[in-house]
Scaffold this active site. Structure first.
Site, short mmCIF file in Angstrom:
data_model
loop_
_atom_site.label_atom_id
_atom_site.label_comp_id
_atom_site.label_asym_id
_atom_site.label_seq_id
_atom_site.Cartn_x
_atom_site.Cartn_y
_atom_site.Cartn_z
CE LYS A 1 -7.31 41.21 -32.20
NZ LYS A 1 -8.21 40.14 -31.85
CE LYS B 260 -8.98 31.02 -33.36
NZ LYS B 260 -7.65 30.82 -33.02
CE LYS C 211 -13.26 32.73 -20.19
NZ LYS C 211 -13.08 33.78 -19.20
#
Ligand code: TRP
Length: 332
Positions: free
Chosen positions: A118, A202, A205
């Site tokens: 991240k 995968k 969204k």
């Protein structure tokens, strides 16, 4: 007081809808476990801020959290059995995260693979926040407050749970045995937990390849129509490769007849539109109970359920915090 062992899990309310992959990978397991255990289901709204506070478009976390709680209920989490609550309604989570922060080494947090990933995505003027570094500490607090027997999560969460146990051990070592160890309850059925998106990537969204739990039967039919199938199968008589076709992968999960459907696909005895049609039927049937439960609840009902859930959660969390404050000699 319930005599059943307690379990707890959570999902972040990063956006306003859960997809079929979230359901198969984790939520379905929660639903199945709620009879056997005293289940606590948390909407992790503070965790959203670990990546969103500094984002271009700040999400409407309140609206998202309500929508995710509604998805939990639609999916079959029964508020009469399980506590459904919002993390930010239980301030003990913040207090325990602060205190656990005193026993965690910064090095351990910096080398956590999720943090590294991240942090590496942060670009431009954005910051790598203290909150992002502390993500696993807050998650450890979420878990340890409830002294759960186990934590049902998707496989991706295993490293976080290991870190939570690490933090518990450090605390216990320094201040005495407050936190019992807990188990990972990860679904063993790989084909479900690895449900691909409609384009075989995968399900996510950001790829726009999802079937959402809140989609209508018509929306689901439309999405399936656009799904990826064997690219070299143009005519009905062309052979298909079911292993690489999203529609066939879904048939395998949802259709009792999948073996025949696969054989016909492979032999060029059926067209992709027939498979899509049949998938639409079985999947809409599978989702029907969820749609019925959703139609039976309003946002106001969900808010009441969250308030009730927070009361139950605070009862347990308050007891644990009393022990923690005593163990740390903050109180007599
Ligand atoms: N990190 C989890 C996720 O991304 C969400 C979460 C927050 C969680 N707190 C938790 C999961 C406590 C299990 C237990 O999905």
């Amino acid at each position: 007081m319930s005599a059943k062992p307690r379990i707890l899990s959570g999902m972040r309310s990063t956006n306003d809808r859960l997809h079929l992959g979230n359901y198969e990978g984790a939520l379905r397991n929660w639903v199945e476990l709620q009879d056997q255990y005293d289940m606590f289901c948390m909407v992790a709204d503070w965790h959203v801020l670990t990546t969103a506070a500094d984002a271009e478009v700040h999400p409407d976390i309140a609206a998202n959290s309500l929508a995710i709680a509604k998805d939990f209920i639609a999916a079959g989490i029964d508020p009469a059995k399980s506590a459904i609550f919002r993390q930010s309604d239980v301030p003990e989570h913040a207090e325990l995260a602060l205190l656990l922060g005193m026993v965690v080494g910064v090095g351990k947090l910096e080398t956590n693979p999720t943090f590294k990933e991240k942090a590496s995505e942060v670009t431009g003027d954005h910051i790598v926040s203290y909150g992002l570094l502390g993500y696993p500490v807050l998650q450890a607090a979420d878990i340890l407050l409830y002294k759960p027997f186990g934590v049902p999560v998707g496989k991706d969460q295993a490293p976080h749970l290991e870190l939570s146990r690490d933090i518990a051990r450090s605390f216990n070592h320094l201040f005495g045995e407050v936190f019992p160890m807990f188990k990972d309850l990860i679904p063993s059925d790989e084909s479900r937990s690895k449900l691909p998106g409609l384009d075989m990537r995968k399900m996510s969204k950001s790829y726009d390849n999802c079937i959402y739990l809140s989609d209508s039967a018509e929306e689901t039919a439309k999405r399936i129509k656009q799904a990826y199938t064997t690219p070299t199968k143009i005519a009905k008589t062309d052979p298909g490769i079911p292993e690489g076709c999203a529609v066939c992968q879904y048939l395998k999960l949802y259709s009792p007849d999948w073996e025949r459907q696969w054989a016909e696909d492979r032999a060029g005895e059926r067209g992709c539109s027939q498979s899509k049609q049949e998938l639409t039927e079985v999947l809409n049937e599978y989702l029907r109970p969820m749609r019925e439960r959703r139609a039976g609840i309003t946002d106001a009902d969900v808010e009441d359920i969250l308030q009730e859930g927070a009361k139950r959660a605070r009862l347990v969390a308050g007891e644990t915090m009393y022990e923690v404050r005593k163990a740390m000699k903050l109180i007599k």
